[in-house]
Design a protein around this motif. Structure first.
Motif, PDB file in Angstrom:
ATOM      1  N   ALA A 219      39.536  40.246  43.110  1.00 47.19           N
ATOM      2  CA  ALA A 219      38.077  40.276  43.103  1.00 47.19           C
ATOM      3  C   ALA A 219      37.593  39.753  41.767  1.00 47.19           C
ATOM      4  O   ALA A 219      38.036  40.210  40.707  1.00 47.19           O
ATOM      5  N   ASP A 220      36.701  38.759  41.797  1.00 44.32           N
ATOM      6  CA  ASP A 220      36.138  38.166  40.582  1.00 44.32           C
ATOM      7  C   ASP A 220      37.236  37.735  39.608  1.00 44.32           C
ATOM      8  O   ASP A 220      37.150  37.959  38.386  1.00 44.32           O
TER       9      ASP A 220
ATOM     10  N   THR B  27      43.725  42.936  42.487  1.00 47.21           N
ATOM     11  CA  THR B  27      43.480  44.289  42.969  1.00 47.21           C
ATOM     12  C   THR B  27      44.706  44.767  43.741  1.00 47.21           C
ATOM     13  O   THR B  27      45.542  43.967  44.167  1.00 47.21           O
TER      14      THR B  27
ATOM     15  N   GLN C 258      29.554  37.399  43.572  1.00 49.72           N
ATOM     16  CA  GLN C 258      30.917  37.915  43.642  1.00 49.72           C
ATOM     17  C   GLN C 258      31.857  36.941  44.344  1.00 49.72           C
ATOM     18  O   GLN C 258      31.426  36.082  45.122  1.00 49.72           O
TER      19      GLN C 258
ATOM     20  N   SER D 220      34.296  40.469  31.627  1.00 49.26           N
ATOM     21  CA  SER D 220      34.494  41.256  32.839  1.00 49.26           C
ATOM     22  C   SER D 220      34.437  42.711  32.437  1.00 49.26           C
ATOM     23  O   SER D 220      34.600  43.070  31.262  1.00 49.26           O
TER      24      SER D 220
ATOM     25  N   ARG E 112      35.631  43.506  37.309  1.00 45.16           N
ATOM     26  CA  ARG E 112      34.760  42.536  37.954  1.00 45.16           C
ATOM     27  C   ARG E 112      33.758  41.962  36.954  1.00 45.16           C
ATOM     28  O   ARG E 112      33.667  42.423  35.806  1.00 45.16           O
ATOM     29  N   ASN E 113      32.990  40.955  37.395  1.00 42.37           N
ATOM     30  CA  ASN E 113      31.920  40.432  36.550  1.00 42.37           C
ATOM     31  C   ASN E 113      30.542  40.675  37.159  1.00 42.37           C
ATOM     32  O   ASN E 113      29.528  40.402  36.520  1.00 42.37           O
TER      33      ASN E 113
END
Length: 571
Positions: free
Chosen positions: A249-250, A254, A268, A480, A508-509
Protein backbone atom coordinates in the motif's frame (compact mmCIF):
# COMPACT_ATOMS: atom_id res chain seq x y z
CA UNK A 1 -20.35 -22.36 -32.38
CA UNK A 2 -17.48 -19.93 -32.68
CA UNK A 3 -14.50 -20.89 -30.55
CA UNK A 4 -12.12 -18.22 -29.32
CA UNK A 5 -8.36 -18.39 -29.02
CA UNK A 6 -7.03 -15.51 -26.96
CA UNK A 7 -3.37 -14.83 -27.68
CA UNK A 8 -0.45 -14.29 -25.35
CA UNK A 9 1.12 -11.37 -27.16
CA UNK A 10 0.38 -8.87 -24.37
CA UNK A 11 2.00 -11.03 -21.69
CA UNK A 12 5.04 -11.69 -23.90
CA UNK A 13 5.57 -7.97 -24.43
CA UNK A 14 5.28 -7.32 -20.68
CA UNK A 15 7.97 -9.92 -19.94
CA UNK A 16 10.19 -8.59 -22.76
CA UNK A 17 9.86 -5.04 -21.41
CA UNK A 18 10.74 -6.20 -17.89
CA UNK A 19 13.92 -7.84 -19.24
CA UNK A 20 15.12 -4.71 -21.01
CA UNK A 21 14.16 -2.60 -18.01
CA UNK A 22 16.30 -4.69 -15.65
CA UNK A 23 19.23 -4.57 -18.06
CA UNK A 24 18.91 -0.81 -18.52
CA UNK A 25 18.65 -0.05 -14.81
CA UNK A 26 22.14 -1.36 -14.19
CA UNK A 27 23.77 1.22 -16.47
CA UNK A 28 25.60 4.16 -14.86
CA UNK A 29 23.82 6.91 -16.78
CA UNK A 30 20.66 8.18 -15.04
CA UNK A 31 17.55 7.37 -16.99
CA UNK A 32 15.48 10.22 -18.34
CA UNK A 33 11.85 10.57 -19.32
CA UNK A 34 10.46 13.17 -21.68
CA UNK A 35 7.01 14.47 -20.80
CA UNK A 36 5.37 16.78 -23.33
CA UNK A 37 2.27 18.39 -21.85
CA UNK A 38 -0.11 19.06 -24.73
CA UNK A 39 -3.74 18.96 -25.76
CA UNK A 40 -5.12 15.90 -27.51
CA UNK A 41 -8.56 14.91 -28.74
CA UNK A 42 -10.30 11.98 -27.06
CA UNK A 43 -13.72 10.46 -27.60
CA UNK A 44 -15.71 9.06 -24.70
CA UNK A 45 -19.47 8.65 -24.18
CA UNK A 46 -20.07 9.41 -27.89
CA UNK A 47 -18.52 12.89 -27.57
CA UNK A 48 -15.10 14.15 -28.68
CA UNK A 49 -13.30 16.84 -26.72
CA UNK A 50 -9.82 18.24 -26.18
CA UNK A 51 -8.04 17.36 -22.97
CA UNK A 52 -4.65 18.06 -21.49
CA UNK A 53 -2.31 15.05 -21.59
CA UNK A 54 1.29 13.98 -21.28
CA UNK A 55 2.62 12.72 -24.61
CA UNK A 56 -0.96 12.57 -25.91
CA UNK A 57 -1.82 9.70 -23.56
CA UNK A 58 -4.64 9.31 -21.03
CA UNK A 59 -3.71 8.00 -18.54
CA UNK A 60 -0.13 9.11 -19.02
CA UNK A 61 3.07 7.07 -19.39
CA UNK A 62 4.44 4.77 -16.68
CA UNK A 63 7.61 5.75 -14.83
CA UNK A 64 9.69 2.75 -13.74
CA UNK A 65 12.51 2.88 -11.20
CA UNK A 66 14.30 0.86 -8.56
CA UNK A 67 14.39 1.62 -4.85
CA UNK A 68 17.03 4.28 -4.22
CA UNK A 69 17.31 5.31 -7.86
CA UNK A 70 17.24 8.87 -9.21
CA UNK A 71 15.56 9.59 -12.53
CA UNK A 72 15.03 12.81 -14.45
CA UNK A 73 11.79 13.89 -16.08
CA UNK A 74 12.09 16.61 -18.71
CA UNK A 75 8.74 18.39 -18.69
CA UNK A 76 7.90 20.51 -21.74
CA UNK A 77 4.74 22.58 -21.47
CA UNK A 78 3.26 22.80 -24.96
CA UNK A 79 -0.25 23.33 -23.63
CA UNK A 80 -2.20 26.54 -23.30
CA UNK A 81 -2.05 26.89 -19.52
CA UNK A 82 0.40 26.78 -16.62
CA UNK A 83 1.24 23.34 -15.25
CA UNK A 84 3.15 21.63 -12.44
CA UNK A 85 3.80 17.90 -11.90
CA UNK A 86 3.97 16.08 -8.57
CA UNK A 87 5.49 12.65 -7.90
CA UNK A 88 2.95 11.40 -5.40
CA UNK A 89 4.49 9.41 -2.56
CA UNK A 90 8.09 9.87 -3.72
CA UNK A 91 9.95 11.22 -0.68
CA UNK A 92 12.36 13.45 -2.66
CA UNK A 93 14.91 13.57 0.20
CA UNK A 94 16.20 17.15 0.64
CA UNK A 95 14.71 17.99 -2.76
CA UNK A 96 11.30 19.69 -2.48
CA UNK A 97 12.28 21.80 -5.52
CA UNK A 98 10.96 19.05 -7.79
CA UNK A 99 7.99 18.05 -5.62
CA UNK A 100 5.55 20.03 -7.75
CA UNK A 101 2.62 21.68 -5.90
CA UNK A 102 1.92 25.04 -7.46
CA UNK A 103 3.01 28.05 -5.36
CA UNK A 104 4.06 25.74 -2.54
CA UNK A 105 7.41 24.45 -3.83
CA UNK A 106 7.56 26.08 -7.25
CA UNK A 107 5.88 28.51 -9.57
CA UNK A 108 4.18 26.85 -12.54
CA UNK A 109 5.80 25.85 -15.80
CA UNK A 110 4.40 28.41 -18.20
CA UNK A 111 3.32 27.59 -21.76
CA UNK A 112 6.36 27.18 -23.99
CA UNK A 113 8.71 26.61 -21.03
CA UNK A 114 10.35 23.45 -19.67
CA UNK A 115 11.66 22.10 -16.37
CA UNK A 116 14.02 19.16 -15.82
CA UNK A 117 12.69 17.58 -12.64
CA UNK A 118 14.91 15.40 -10.49
CA UNK A 119 12.92 12.56 -8.95
CA UNK A 120 14.79 10.94 -6.05
CA UNK A 121 13.50 7.58 -4.83
CA UNK A 122 14.55 6.39 -1.38
CA UNK A 123 12.88 3.47 0.43
CA UNK A 124 9.72 3.24 -1.70
CA UNK A 125 8.87 -0.23 -3.04
CA UNK A 126 5.67 -0.82 -4.97
CA UNK A 127 3.18 1.37 -6.80
CA UNK A 128 2.92 5.16 -6.69
CA UNK A 129 1.78 7.71 -9.24
CA UNK A 130 2.45 11.14 -10.67
CA UNK A 131 -0.07 13.88 -11.45
CA UNK A 132 -0.52 17.55 -12.22
CA UNK A 133 -0.71 19.77 -9.14
CA UNK A 134 -2.24 22.95 -10.53
CA UNK A 135 -5.95 23.76 -10.62
CA UNK A 136 -7.83 20.63 -11.78
CA UNK A 137 -5.37 19.53 -14.47
CA UNK A 138 -4.73 16.24 -12.69
CA UNK A 139 -8.11 14.97 -13.93
CA UNK A 140 -6.35 13.94 -17.15
CA UNK A 141 -2.66 14.56 -16.42
CA UNK A 142 -1.61 11.56 -14.35
CA UNK A 143 0.04 8.15 -14.63
CA UNK A 144 1.51 5.27 -12.56
CA UNK A 145 4.96 4.85 -11.04
CA UNK A 146 6.35 1.33 -10.58
CA UNK A 147 9.15 1.07 -8.00
CA UNK A 148 10.95 -2.27 -8.01
CA UNK A 149 12.91 -3.76 -5.10
CA UNK A 150 16.66 -4.26 -5.38
CA UNK A 151 16.15 -7.80 -4.11
CA UNK A 152 13.21 -10.18 -4.44
CA UNK A 153 9.59 -9.49 -3.54
CA UNK A 154 8.47 -10.67 -0.07
CA UNK A 155 5.73 -12.62 -1.88
CA UNK A 156 5.80 -15.08 -4.81
CA UNK A 157 6.99 -13.32 -7.95
CA UNK A 158 3.98 -12.55 -10.19
CA UNK A 159 3.86 -13.76 -13.78
CA UNK A 160 3.06 -10.25 -15.06
CA UNK A 161 1.98 -6.84 -13.79
CA UNK A 162 -1.06 -4.86 -14.87
CA UNK A 163 -1.71 -1.15 -14.17
CA UNK A 164 -5.24 -0.35 -12.98
CA UNK A 165 -5.77 3.42 -12.82
CA UNK A 166 -9.15 4.73 -11.69
CA UNK A 167 -10.31 8.13 -12.88
CA UNK A 168 -13.29 10.33 -13.67
CA UNK A 169 -14.59 11.61 -16.99
CA UNK A 170 -16.57 14.76 -17.64
CA UNK A 171 -18.23 15.47 -20.97
CA UNK A 172 -17.48 19.14 -20.34
CA UNK A 173 -14.00 20.61 -20.60
CA UNK A 174 -12.15 20.23 -17.29
CA UNK A 175 -11.21 23.90 -17.19
CA UNK A 176 -14.89 24.81 -17.61
CA UNK A 177 -15.89 22.45 -14.79
CA UNK A 178 -13.24 24.02 -12.55
CA UNK A 179 -14.03 27.63 -13.44
CA UNK A 180 -17.77 27.19 -12.98
CA UNK A 181 -17.15 25.47 -9.66
CA UNK A 182 -15.00 28.34 -8.38
CA UNK A 183 -17.40 31.02 -9.63
CA UNK A 184 -20.52 29.37 -8.22
CA UNK A 185 -19.39 29.09 -4.62
CA UNK A 186 -21.11 25.71 -4.50
CA UNK A 187 -20.14 22.11 -5.27
CA UNK A 188 -18.69 21.07 -8.64
CA UNK A 189 -20.82 19.13 -11.08
CA UNK A 190 -20.44 15.37 -10.82
CA UNK A 191 -18.38 13.51 -13.38
CA UNK A 192 -20.34 11.68 -16.09
CA UNK A 193 -18.46 8.41 -15.70
CA UNK A 194 -15.84 6.65 -13.62
CA UNK A 195 -13.03 5.04 -15.61
CA UNK A 196 -10.55 2.17 -15.49
CA UNK A 197 -7.41 3.02 -17.46
CA UNK A 198 -9.27 5.87 -19.12
CA UNK A 199 -12.30 3.80 -20.23
CA UNK A 200 -15.82 3.90 -18.70
CA UNK A 201 -16.57 0.26 -19.57
CA UNK A 202 -19.26 -1.84 -21.18
CA UNK A 203 -22.32 -0.18 -19.65
CA UNK A 204 -21.79 3.26 -21.14
CA UNK A 205 -22.73 4.41 -24.66
CA UNK A 206 -20.06 4.17 -27.36
CA UNK A 207 -17.70 2.47 -24.91
CA UNK A 208 -17.89 -1.31 -25.20
CA UNK A 209 -15.30 -1.76 -27.95
CA UNK A 210 -12.71 0.24 -26.02
CA UNK A 211 -13.30 -1.26 -22.59
CA UNK A 212 -9.98 -2.14 -20.94
CA UNK A 213 -9.29 -5.86 -20.95
CA UNK A 214 -6.30 -8.09 -20.34
CA UNK A 215 -5.57 -11.75 -20.94
CA UNK A 216 -4.51 -14.22 -18.27
CA UNK A 217 -3.27 -17.81 -18.21
CA UNK A 218 -4.98 -20.25 -15.91
CA UNK A 219 -2.84 -20.97 -12.85
CA UNK A 220 -0.73 -17.79 -13.11
CA UNK A 221 -0.58 -14.93 -10.61
CA UNK A 222 -0.80 -11.29 -11.71
CA UNK A 223 0.23 -8.15 -9.85
CA UNK A 224 -2.42 -5.44 -10.17
CA UNK A 225 -0.82 -2.04 -9.61
CA UNK A 226 -3.86 -0.03 -8.56
CA UNK A 227 -4.05 3.78 -8.33
CA UNK A 228 -7.06 5.90 -7.42
CA UNK A 229 -6.54 8.99 -9.57
CA UNK A 230 -10.21 10.02 -9.29
CA UNK A 231 -10.75 13.62 -8.32
CA UNK A 232 -13.44 13.34 -5.65
CA UNK A 233 -14.46 9.69 -5.17
CA UNK A 234 -13.40 6.95 -2.76
CA UNK A 235 -13.91 3.61 -4.53
CA UNK A 236 -14.81 -0.01 -3.90
CA UNK A 237 -13.28 -2.47 -6.40
CA UNK A 238 -13.78 -6.19 -7.01
CA UNK A 239 -13.29 -8.95 -9.62
CA UNK A 240 -16.04 -11.49 -10.16
CA UNK A 241 -15.26 -14.88 -8.54
CA UNK A 242 -11.63 -13.86 -7.85
CA UNK A 243 -10.08 -13.02 -4.50
CA UNK A 244 -7.73 -10.07 -4.19
CA UNK A 245 -4.63 -10.28 -2.00
CA UNK A 246 -3.15 -6.94 -0.95
CA UNK A 247 0.64 -7.11 -0.54
CA UNK A 248 1.52 -3.41 -0.63
CA UNK A 249 0.00 0.00 0.00
CA UNK A 250 1.43 3.38 -1.06
CA UNK A 251 4.74 1.72 -2.04
CA UNK A 252 5.27 -0.04 1.30
CA UNK A 253 4.86 -3.78 1.82
CA UNK A 254 1.99 -5.12 3.89
CA UNK A 255 1.17 -8.46 5.37
CA UNK A 256 -0.91 -10.32 2.76
CA UNK A 257 -4.60 -9.50 3.16
CA UNK A 258 -7.08 -11.48 1.05
CA UNK A 259 -10.54 -10.04 0.47
CA UNK A 260 -13.35 -10.12 -2.09
CA UNK A 261 -13.09 -6.34 -2.54
CA UNK A 262 -10.82 -3.42 -1.73
CA UNK A 263 -11.47 0.18 -0.75
CA UNK A 264 -9.14 2.86 -2.08
CA UNK A 265 -9.25 6.64 -1.59
CA UNK A 266 -8.06 9.34 -4.01
CA UNK A 267 -4.28 9.56 -3.77
CA UNK A 268 -3.83 6.00 -2.54
CA UNK A 269 -2.25 3.07 -4.36
CA UNK A 270 -2.31 -0.67 -3.73
CA UNK A 271 -0.33 -3.69 -4.91
CA UNK A 272 -2.76 -6.57 -5.28
CA UNK A 273 -2.20 -10.18 -6.37
CA UNK A 274 -4.85 -11.79 -8.52
CA UNK A 275 -4.70 -15.56 -8.94
CA UNK A 276 -6.16 -16.75 -12.26
CA UNK A 277 -7.69 -19.87 -10.73
CA UNK A 278 -11.23 -19.88 -12.11
CA UNK A 279 -12.76 -21.74 -15.02
CA UNK A 280 -11.56 -20.10 -18.27
CA UNK A 281 -14.06 -17.45 -19.29
CA UNK A 282 -14.55 -13.69 -19.41
CA UNK A 283 -14.84 -11.98 -16.00
CA UNK A 284 -15.78 -8.45 -15.03
CA UNK A 285 -13.85 -6.25 -12.68
CA UNK A 286 -15.83 -3.26 -11.44
CA UNK A 287 -15.48 -0.14 -9.30
CA UNK A 288 -18.03 2.25 -7.86
CA UNK A 289 -18.12 4.99 -5.25
CA UNK A 290 -18.07 4.78 -1.50
CA UNK A 291 -19.79 7.96 -0.26
CA UNK A 292 -20.68 8.23 3.40
CA UNK A 293 -22.62 11.52 3.29
CA UNK A 294 -26.37 11.36 2.79
CA UNK A 295 -26.60 14.93 1.46
CA UNK A 296 -23.55 15.40 -0.79
CA UNK A 297 -23.93 14.45 -4.47
CA UNK A 298 -21.48 12.01 -6.08
CA UNK A 299 -20.94 10.04 -9.27
CA UNK A 300 -22.89 6.83 -8.64
CA UNK A 301 -21.96 5.10 -11.91
CA UNK A 302 -20.10 1.79 -12.14
CA UNK A 303 -17.00 1.42 -14.30
CA UNK A 304 -15.93 -1.98 -15.62
CA UNK A 305 -13.03 -3.78 -17.27
CA UNK A 306 -12.67 -7.43 -18.29
CA UNK A 307 -10.34 -10.36 -17.70
CA UNK A 308 -10.11 -12.85 -20.57
CA UNK A 309 -8.60 -16.27 -19.92
CA UNK A 310 -6.40 -17.61 -22.70
CA UNK A 311 -7.42 -20.87 -24.32
CA UNK A 312 -10.22 -22.54 -26.30
CA UNK A 313 -13.67 -22.04 -24.80
CA UNK A 314 -17.03 -20.42 -25.42
CA UNK A 315 -17.18 -17.24 -23.29
CA UNK A 316 -20.28 -16.36 -21.32
CA UNK A 317 -22.29 -13.91 -23.40
CA UNK A 318 -23.26 -11.72 -20.43
CA UNK A 319 -20.76 -12.16 -17.59
CA UNK A 320 -22.09 -11.22 -14.12
CA UNK A 321 -20.79 -8.20 -12.25
CA UNK A 322 -18.93 -8.72 -8.98
CA UNK A 323 -20.72 -7.92 -5.75
CA UNK A 324 -19.64 -4.59 -4.27
CA UNK A 325 -20.60 -3.04 -0.93
CA UNK A 326 -23.38 -0.47 -1.03
CA UNK A 327 -22.40 3.16 -1.61
CA UNK A 328 -22.63 4.22 2.03
CA UNK A 329 -21.26 1.05 3.65
CA UNK A 330 -18.84 2.74 6.03
CA UNK A 331 -18.29 -0.47 8.00
CA UNK A 332 -17.15 -2.31 4.85
CA UNK A 333 -14.76 0.50 3.90
CA UNK A 334 -13.07 0.80 7.27
CA UNK A 335 -13.10 -2.89 8.05
CA UNK A 336 -10.90 -3.30 4.97
CA UNK A 337 -8.68 -0.29 5.72
CA UNK A 338 -8.36 -1.22 9.38
CA UNK A 339 -7.28 -4.77 8.50
CA UNK A 340 -4.14 -3.68 6.66
CA UNK A 341 -0.95 -4.43 8.56
CA UNK A 342 2.60 -3.39 7.79
CA UNK A 343 5.70 -5.57 7.65
CA UNK A 344 7.98 -4.27 10.44
CA UNK A 345 11.06 -5.94 8.96
CA UNK A 346 10.70 -3.65 5.92
CA UNK A 347 10.08 -0.38 7.80
CA UNK A 348 12.60 2.42 7.05
CA UNK A 349 12.58 3.28 10.77
CA UNK A 350 10.75 2.14 13.87
CA UNK A 351 7.30 3.36 14.77
CA UNK A 352 7.85 6.38 17.06
CA UNK A 353 6.85 5.72 20.65
CA UNK A 354 8.17 8.94 22.19
CA UNK A 355 6.61 12.01 20.56
CA UNK A 356 8.32 15.42 20.45
CA UNK A 357 5.84 17.25 18.18
CA UNK A 358 2.10 16.72 18.57
CA UNK A 359 -0.56 18.34 16.40
CA UNK A 360 -4.32 17.93 16.60
CA UNK A 361 -6.08 19.40 13.57
CA UNK A 362 -9.74 19.62 12.75
CA UNK A 363 -10.62 19.08 9.09
CA UNK A 364 -13.88 20.74 8.18
CA UNK A 365 -16.21 21.85 5.43
CA UNK A 366 -17.00 25.53 5.99
CA UNK A 367 -18.87 28.47 4.51
CA UNK A 368 -18.15 32.13 3.97
CA UNK A 369 -20.97 34.69 3.92
CA UNK A 370 -21.86 35.94 0.48
CA UNK A 371 -19.77 39.08 -0.09
CA UNK A 372 -21.63 42.34 -0.47
CA UNK A 373 -21.72 43.90 -3.89
CA UNK A 374 -21.09 40.59 -5.66
CA UNK A 375 -20.93 40.63 -9.45
CA UNK A 376 -22.00 38.20 -12.15
CA UNK A 377 -18.51 36.68 -11.97
CA UNK A 378 -19.10 35.28 -8.49
CA UNK A 379 -22.24 33.74 -7.02
CA UNK A 380 -23.16 32.11 -3.74
CA UNK A 381 -24.62 28.65 -4.34
CA UNK A 382 -23.54 27.18 -1.01
CA UNK A 383 -25.99 26.43 1.82
CA UNK A 384 -28.24 29.36 2.73
CA UNK A 385 -26.71 31.60 0.09
CA UNK A 386 -23.08 31.18 1.22
CA UNK A 387 -19.85 30.23 -0.51
CA UNK A 388 -18.42 26.82 0.41
CA UNK A 389 -14.94 26.56 1.91
CA UNK A 390 -12.80 24.08 3.85
CA UNK A 391 -10.20 24.33 6.56
CA UNK A 392 -7.65 22.75 8.87
CA UNK A 393 -7.85 24.05 12.44
CA UNK A 394 -10.27 26.71 11.22
CA UNK A 395 -7.69 28.08 8.74
CA UNK A 396 -8.79 28.12 5.10
CA UNK A 397 -5.50 28.19 3.21
CA UNK A 398 -4.80 30.91 0.65
CA UNK A 399 -2.16 30.31 -2.00
CA UNK A 400 0.49 33.05 -2.27
CA UNK A 401 1.66 34.47 -5.59
CA UNK A 402 5.21 33.16 -5.19
CA UNK A 403 6.28 29.78 -3.88
CA UNK A 404 6.56 29.26 -0.13
CA UNK A 405 9.76 27.28 -0.71
CA UNK A 406 11.33 30.31 -2.43
CA UNK A 407 10.21 32.54 0.43
CA UNK A 408 11.65 30.13 3.01
CA UNK A 409 14.95 29.56 1.20
CA UNK A 410 15.60 33.24 0.41
CA UNK A 411 14.22 34.63 3.70
CA UNK A 412 11.43 36.60 2.05
CA UNK A 413 9.01 38.16 4.51
CA UNK A 414 5.30 38.60 4.13
CA UNK A 415 4.58 35.48 2.07
CA UNK A 416 3.42 33.17 4.87
CA UNK A 417 3.24 33.00 8.63
CA UNK A 418 4.64 30.06 10.60
CA UNK A 419 2.01 29.88 13.34
CA UNK A 420 -0.35 27.16 12.13
CA UNK A 421 -2.00 26.10 15.42
CA UNK A 422 -1.09 22.83 17.12
CA UNK A 423 -4.58 22.53 18.57
CA UNK A 424 -8.05 23.51 17.33
CA UNK A 425 -8.59 27.20 18.15
CA UNK A 426 -12.31 26.50 18.56
CA UNK A 427 -13.20 23.57 20.80
CA UNK A 428 -16.73 22.18 20.59
CA UNK A 429 -18.51 18.88 20.09
CA UNK A 430 -16.94 18.37 16.65
CA UNK A 431 -19.25 15.58 15.54
CA UNK A 432 -22.56 16.76 17.00
CA UNK A 433 -25.59 16.41 14.75
CA UNK A 434 -26.46 20.11 14.99
CA UNK A 435 -23.83 22.84 15.22
CA UNK A 436 -24.19 26.65 15.31
CA UNK A 437 -23.71 28.26 11.90
CA UNK A 438 -21.25 30.77 13.36
CA UNK A 439 -18.74 27.90 13.73
CA UNK A 440 -18.80 27.37 9.98
CA UNK A 441 -16.85 30.54 9.16
CA UNK A 442 -13.05 29.99 9.07
CA UNK A 443 -10.20 32.47 8.73
CA UNK A 444 -8.38 32.96 5.44
CA UNK A 445 -4.64 32.70 5.98
CA UNK A 446 -1.38 31.42 4.45
CA UNK A 447 -0.04 29.54 7.46
CA UNK A 448 2.74 27.00 7.86
CA UNK A 449 4.07 24.94 10.75
CA UNK A 450 7.84 24.75 11.38
CA UNK A 451 9.07 21.37 12.63
CA UNK A 452 12.53 20.61 14.00
CA UNK A 453 14.65 18.18 12.03
CA UNK A 454 14.41 14.57 13.24
CA UNK A 455 11.39 15.30 15.40
CA UNK A 456 9.02 12.45 16.09
CA UNK A 457 5.64 13.74 15.00
CA UNK A 458 2.11 12.69 15.91
CA UNK A 459 -0.86 14.20 14.08
CA UNK A 460 -4.49 13.59 14.97
CA UNK A 461 -6.84 14.52 12.13
CA UNK A 462 -10.28 15.19 13.61
CA UNK A 463 -13.23 15.28 11.23
CA UNK A 464 -16.15 17.55 12.05
CA UNK A 465 -19.83 17.70 11.15
CA UNK A 466 -19.74 21.35 10.14
CA UNK A 467 -21.88 21.86 7.00
CA UNK A 468 -21.59 18.14 6.12
CA UNK A 469 -19.49 15.37 7.62
CA UNK A 470 -17.59 13.24 5.11
CA UNK A 471 -14.44 11.11 4.87
CA UNK A 472 -11.19 12.96 4.09
CA UNK A 473 -8.10 11.39 2.43
CA UNK A 474 -5.28 13.41 4.00
CA UNK A 475 -1.92 13.39 2.19
CA UNK A 476 1.48 14.66 3.33
CA UNK A 477 4.21 15.34 0.79
CA UNK A 478 7.81 14.34 1.44
CA UNK A 479 7.17 11.52 3.91
CA UNK A 480 5.32 8.33 4.64
CA UNK A 481 3.69 7.81 8.01
CA UNK A 482 2.36 5.05 10.22
CA UNK A 483 -1.41 4.96 10.66
CA UNK A 484 -1.49 3.98 14.35
CA UNK A 485 -5.13 4.64 15.18
CA UNK A 486 -8.53 5.49 13.79
CA UNK A 487 -12.06 5.76 15.15
CA UNK A 488 -15.46 7.43 15.05
CA UNK A 489 -16.67 10.38 17.07
CA UNK A 490 -14.46 12.85 18.93
CA UNK A 491 -10.87 11.87 19.69
CA UNK A 492 -10.30 11.13 23.37
CA UNK A 493 -6.71 12.02 24.19
CA UNK A 494 -6.76 9.81 27.30
CA UNK A 495 -8.58 6.69 26.11
CA UNK A 496 -7.98 6.44 22.35
CA UNK A 497 -4.15 6.21 22.49
CA UNK A 498 -4.61 2.98 24.46
CA UNK A 499 -5.92 1.42 21.22
CA UNK A 500 -2.97 2.49 19.04
CA UNK A 501 -1.19 -0.15 16.98
CA UNK A 502 2.51 0.54 17.54
CA UNK A 503 3.61 -2.94 16.44
CA UNK A 504 2.69 -3.34 12.76
CA UNK A 505 0.71 -0.32 11.49
CA UNK A 506 0.57 0.24 7.73
CA UNK A 507 3.06 2.73 6.31
CA UNK A 508 1.23 5.06 3.94
CA UNK A 509 1.29 8.56 2.45
CA UNK A 510 -2.50 9.14 2.40
CA UNK A 511 -4.85 8.31 5.27
CA UNK A 512 -8.64 8.17 4.93
CA UNK A 513 -10.14 9.88 7.98
CA UNK A 514 -13.63 8.44 8.61
CA UNK A 515 -16.77 10.55 8.49
CA UNK A 516 -17.19 12.35 11.82
CA UNK A 517 -14.18 10.48 13.14
CA UNK A 518 -10.43 10.75 13.61
CA UNK A 519 -7.15 9.19 12.52
CA UNK A 520 -3.72 9.34 14.16
CA UNK A 521 -0.45 9.13 12.25
CA UNK A 522 3.16 9.10 13.41
CA UNK A 523 6.44 9.62 11.56
CA UNK A 524 9.97 10.93 11.88
CA UNK A 525 10.54 14.36 10.31
CA UNK A 526 13.87 13.50 8.68
CA UNK A 527 13.36 15.26 5.34
CA UNK A 528 14.25 18.97 5.40
CA UNK A 529 12.23 21.27 3.21
CA UNK A 530 8.77 22.65 2.53
CA UNK A 531 6.05 19.98 2.29
CA UNK A 532 2.37 20.32 1.40
CA UNK A 533 -0.35 18.79 3.61
CA UNK A 534 -3.84 18.56 2.13
CA UNK A 535 -7.04 16.66 1.54
CA UNK A 536 -6.89 14.69 -1.72
CA UNK A 537 -10.52 15.32 -2.57
CA UNK A 538 -9.92 17.99 -5.17
CA UNK A 539 -12.92 20.12 -4.24
CA UNK A 540 -11.70 20.31 -0.63
CA UNK A 541 -8.20 21.27 -1.78
CA UNK A 542 -9.71 24.06 -3.89
CA UNK A 543 -11.74 25.24 -0.90
CA UNK A 544 -8.66 25.47 1.36
CA UNK A 545 -8.25 22.22 3.34
CA UNK A 546 -4.47 22.36 3.41
CA UNK A 547 -1.40 23.71 5.18
CA UNK A 548 2.39 23.52 4.89
CA UNK A 549 4.97 21.80 7.07
CA UNK A 550 8.49 23.24 7.01
CA UNK A 551 11.10 20.78 8.29
CA UNK A 552 14.23 22.63 9.36
CA UNK A 553 17.74 21.60 8.35
CA UNK A 554 19.69 19.18 10.50
CA UNK A 555 23.29 19.68 11.55
CA UNK A 556 25.01 17.51 8.94
CA UNK A 557 25.66 18.29 5.28
CA UNK A 558 23.38 15.42 4.29
CA UNK A 559 20.62 16.78 6.55
CA UNK A 560 20.15 20.10 4.78
CA UNK A 561 17.95 21.31 1.96
CA UNK A 562 19.58 21.05 -1.47
CA UNK A 563 20.05 24.27 -3.48
CA UNK A 564 17.48 25.09 -6.18
CA UNK A 565 18.00 23.75 -9.71
CA UNK A 566 19.15 26.29 -12.33
CA UNK A 567 16.00 25.94 -14.45
CA UNK A 568 13.43 26.30 -11.67
CA UNK A 569 10.41 28.02 -13.27
CA UNK A 570 10.25 31.75 -12.48
CA UNK A 571 7.20 33.39 -10.92
Amino acid sequence: MKMLLLGKKTIFLQILWSFFFVVGINSQRPREYHFVVREAKYTRLCCTKTLLTVNGRFPGPIIKAYTGETVYVNVYNKGEFNITLHWHGVKQPRNPWSDGPEYITQCPIQPGMKFRQKVIFSFEQGTLWWHAHSDWARATVHGPIFVYPRTSYPFPKPYAEVPIVFGEWWKSEIKDVYEQFVISGGSPINSDALTINGQPGDFFPCSREETFKFNVDFGKTYLLRIVNAAMNVVLFFSVYKHSLTVVGADAAYTEPLTRDFICIAPGQSLDVLLHANQEPDHYYMAARAYSSSSILPFDNTTTTARIHYNGYYIPTSSPPLPCLPYYNDTNAAFDFLGSLRGKPETYPHKVPTIITTRIISTISINTFPCPEGQTFSQTCEGPNGTRLAASMNNISFELPNISILDAYYYYLNGVYSNNFPSFPPLVFNFTAEYLPMILEIPKRRTMARVIEYDSTVEIVFQGTNLVAGIDHPMHIHGTSFYIVGRGFGNFDEYEDPKTYNLIDPPLRNTVLVPINGWATIRYRAGNPGVWFVHCHLERHLTWGMETVFIVKNGEGCDESLLPPPPDLPPC
